[in-house]
Design a protein around this motif. Structure first.
Motif, PDB file in Angstrom:
ATOM      1  N   LEU A 152       0.825  -1.213   0.000  1.00 32.38           N
ATOM      2  CA  LEU A 152       0.000   0.000   0.000  1.00 32.38           C
ATOM      3  C   LEU A 152       0.860   1.264   0.000  1.00 32.38           C
ATOM      4  O   LEU A 152       0.574   2.224  -0.727  1.00 32.38           O
ATOM      5  N   MET A 153       1.912   1.276   0.809  1.00 28.82           N
ATOM      6  CA  MET A 153       2.762   2.457   0.897  1.00 28.82           C
ATOM      7  C   MET A 153       3.451   2.750  -0.433  1.00 28.82           C
ATOM      8  O   MET A 153       3.607   3.918  -0.816  1.00 28.82           O
ATOM      9  N   HIS A 203       3.430   7.878   3.056  1.00 29.89           N
ATOM     10  CA  HIS A 203       4.484   7.975   4.048  1.00 29.89           C
ATOM     11  C   HIS A 203       4.063   7.172   5.282  1.00 29.89           C
ATOM     12  O   HIS A 203       2.869   6.890   5.464  1.00 29.89           O
ATOM     13  N   PRO A 204       5.002   6.798   6.152  1.00 33.38           N
ATOM     14  CA  PRO A 204       4.636   6.023   7.352  1.00 33.38           C
ATOM     15  C   PRO A 204       3.542   6.677   8.194  1.00 33.38           C
ATOM     16  O   PRO A 204       2.674   5.977   8.732  1.00 33.38           O
ATOM     17  N   VAL A 248       8.614   6.548  13.258  1.00 35.25           N
ATOM     18  CA  VAL A 248       9.285   5.863  12.152  1.00 35.25           C
ATOM     19  C   VAL A 248       9.379   6.792  10.945  1.00 35.25           C
ATOM     20  O   VAL A 248       8.429   7.499  10.615  1.00 35.25           O
ATOM     21  N   VAL A 249      10.514   6.769  10.288  1.00 34.96           N
ATOM     22  CA  VAL A 249      10.756   7.623   9.124  1.00 34.96           C
ATOM     23  C   VAL A 249      11.270   6.762   7.972  1.00 34.96           C
ATOM     24  O   VAL A 249      12.091   5.858   8.180  1.00 34.96           O
ATOM     25  N   GLN A 250      10.763   7.025   6.773  1.00 41.66           N
ATOM     26  CA  GLN A 250      11.277   6.384   5.554  1.00 41.66           C
ATOM     27  C   GLN A 250      11.563   7.494   4.536  1.00 41.66           C
ATOM     28  O   GLN A 250      10.651   7.964   3.861  1.00 41.66           O
ATOM     29  N   PRO A 251      12.827   7.916   4.419  1.00 36.86           N
ATOM     30  CA  PRO A 251      13.170   9.051   3.557  1.00 36.86           C
ATOM     31  C   PRO A 251      12.707   8.883   2.114  1.00 36.86           C
ATOM     32  O   PRO A 251      12.216   9.815   1.502  1.00 36.86           O
ATOM     33  N   GLU A 252      12.861   7.669   1.561  1.00 35.07           N
ATOM     34  CA  GLU A 252      12.437   7.393   0.193  1.00 35.07           C
ATOM     35  C   GLU A 252      11.633   6.104   0.170  1.00 35.07           C
ATOM     36  O   GLU A 252      11.662   5.311   1.113  1.00 35.07           O
TER      37      GLU A 252
END
Length: 426
Positions: free
Chosen positions: A41-42, A48-49, A367-371
């Motif tokens: 889905l993301m 984004h998270p 939580v972080v996901q830059p890309e």
């Protein structure tokens, strides 16, 4: 640990367990499938998270609000009728999830599903409390929680297969179709559950709700459940994204991970339930919590990891989750009086959902996901927070256990029976 001979189950009680278990299977699967679909889905919807955390929490918040609104009425109707009504709404909401095409409409569909699905668990728990003695509930909870394992063995792998071949809508349509068949089984086989209606209910629905909320003993149970939910929901929504982007597991391997952990749950869950009826439930809960803290602290620190080791860690984590869920649930069902069980279970389920919703939102903020294809950052921080919360939950569950022991003594139950109740219990 002292042992107690478990009370045997009747034929109809076994039938009720089966009906409630397959009902719980679809409800749990509908909620659980959001986590394994998380990475799909993301990426497909460019989320984004924090956005995905909101999509997950939408169900939880609406389920919690719905539970609170219906809590005052939960003890004024036949529990079978309540189960059929809310399960029908759940089916409609799930099918809508399989028809939407945007992030906004997905969130709306999850809200609708939660409004109905979030009440089903509390109604089921009230039925369990009405039809089963406290010394039987560990086994009952063990079988009901098998829905969690079955969703991983059969549901989630099939859902991921459908999603990989026909898109992420397919799992929701499949769940809705299964639930429609189960609704017919409930209508045909489950007898009315209305013994509580013979008890005097002189208060209005909202007065009944408020009386349950303000009882100090009940609030201890509510707080224990809420704390457990925060610990569980904070990590779960981002589990597959962590496995794919950090541990190096492919989408094709994810069903294997869920299936292995689910098979373990199916095999050992009844044993957990039986053990919970034979030994001190609080002691079993404490050992499971400590076990889970160790596993979580190690797992959230991992980088690229072989598939077999990821499977082992998921099985170890499932052991901790199930080992604390069965005894804690059984203990909490012993808190309310019979005339309050429907309202208590509704409020308890609502606080569970609302707490979990906040946990998912907070987890998404941490939580972080830059890309889109980069590793998740700060997932280990979630591990630290969950570990602290898990340790705190031991203190609250100790108060619940003390409360039940004290009540058993006040009711002057003969020592062997009283001890069985005090020593038995998501």
């Amino acid at each position: 640990m002292e042992h107690n001979e478990p009370i045997p189950l009747t034929g109809y009680q076994k039938l009720v367990i089966f009906i409630l278990a397959i009902t719980q299977f679809t409800v749990i699967l509908d909620f659980m499938v959001m986590s394994p679909l998380g990475d799909i889905l993301m990426k497909s919807m460019d989320l984004h998270p924090d956005q995905f955390g909101i999509a997950v929490s939408a169900y939880a918040f609406s389920a919690g609000i719905s539970g609170l609104l219906t809590a005052g009425f939960a003890d004024k109707f036949d529990r079978k009728k309540l189960l059929v009504f809310f399960y029908t709404g759940f089916i409609i909401g799930t099918i809508l999830c399989g028809l939407v095409n945007s992030y906004e409409t997905l969130v709306a569909a999850r809200i609708i599903t939660g409004l109905f699905g979030g009440v089903i668990g509390s109604v089921s728990m009230a039925i369990v409390a009405d039809l089963f003695a406290l010394q039987q509930r560990g086994r009952v909870m063990g079988f009901l929680q098998m829905g969690f394992g079955a969703s991983q063995v059969l549901g989630i792998p099939l859902g991921l297969y459908f999603a990989n071949h026909w898109g992420w809508h397919a799992p929701f349509l499949w769940i809705g179709g299964m639930a429609a068949v189960i609704a017919l089984i409930i209508l045909l086989w489950l007898k009315p559950v209305d013994a509580h209606l013979a008890l005097p209910q002189q208060n209005s629905a909202f007065v009944h709700l408020w009386r349950n909320i303000k009882k100090p003993d009940y609030r201890i149970g509510f707080a224990a459940t809420a704390l457990l939910s925060i610990g569980g929901f904070m990590m779960m929504p981002f589990g597959t994204a962590f496995a794919v982007n950090n541990l190096g597991i492919t989408n094709a391997q994810l069903p294997v991970v869920f299936m292995c952990a689910g098979i373990f749950t199916l095999v050992f869950m009844p044993a957990f339930g039986k053990l919970s009826d034979m030994v001190d439930k609080f002691r079993l809960f404490t050992l499971a919590c400590l076990w889970m803290v160790v596993v979580v602290l190690v797992y959230t620190q991992l980088g690229t990891t072989p598939l077999w080791l990821v499977i082992v860690f998921n099985i170890l984590m499932m052991t901790g989750i199930m080992g604390r869920m069965v005894p804690s649930t059984a203990l909490v069902t012993g808190v309310p009086e019979m005339k309050d069980r429907g309202a208590f279970m509704s409020i308890n389920s609502s606080l569970q959902q609302i707490s979990g919703g906040f946990a998912a939102v907070i987890g998404g903020m941490i939580v972080v996901q830059p890309e889109k294809f980069s590793p998740l950052e700060h997932y280990n921080i979630l591990g630290y927070i969950v570990s602290v919360i898990t340790l705190l939950s031991i203190l609250l569950m100790r108060r619940v256990n003390t409360l039940i022991k004290k009540r058993s003594m006040q009711q002057q139950i003969p020592p062997p029976v009283a001890e069985g109740i005090a020593l038995s219990e998501v």
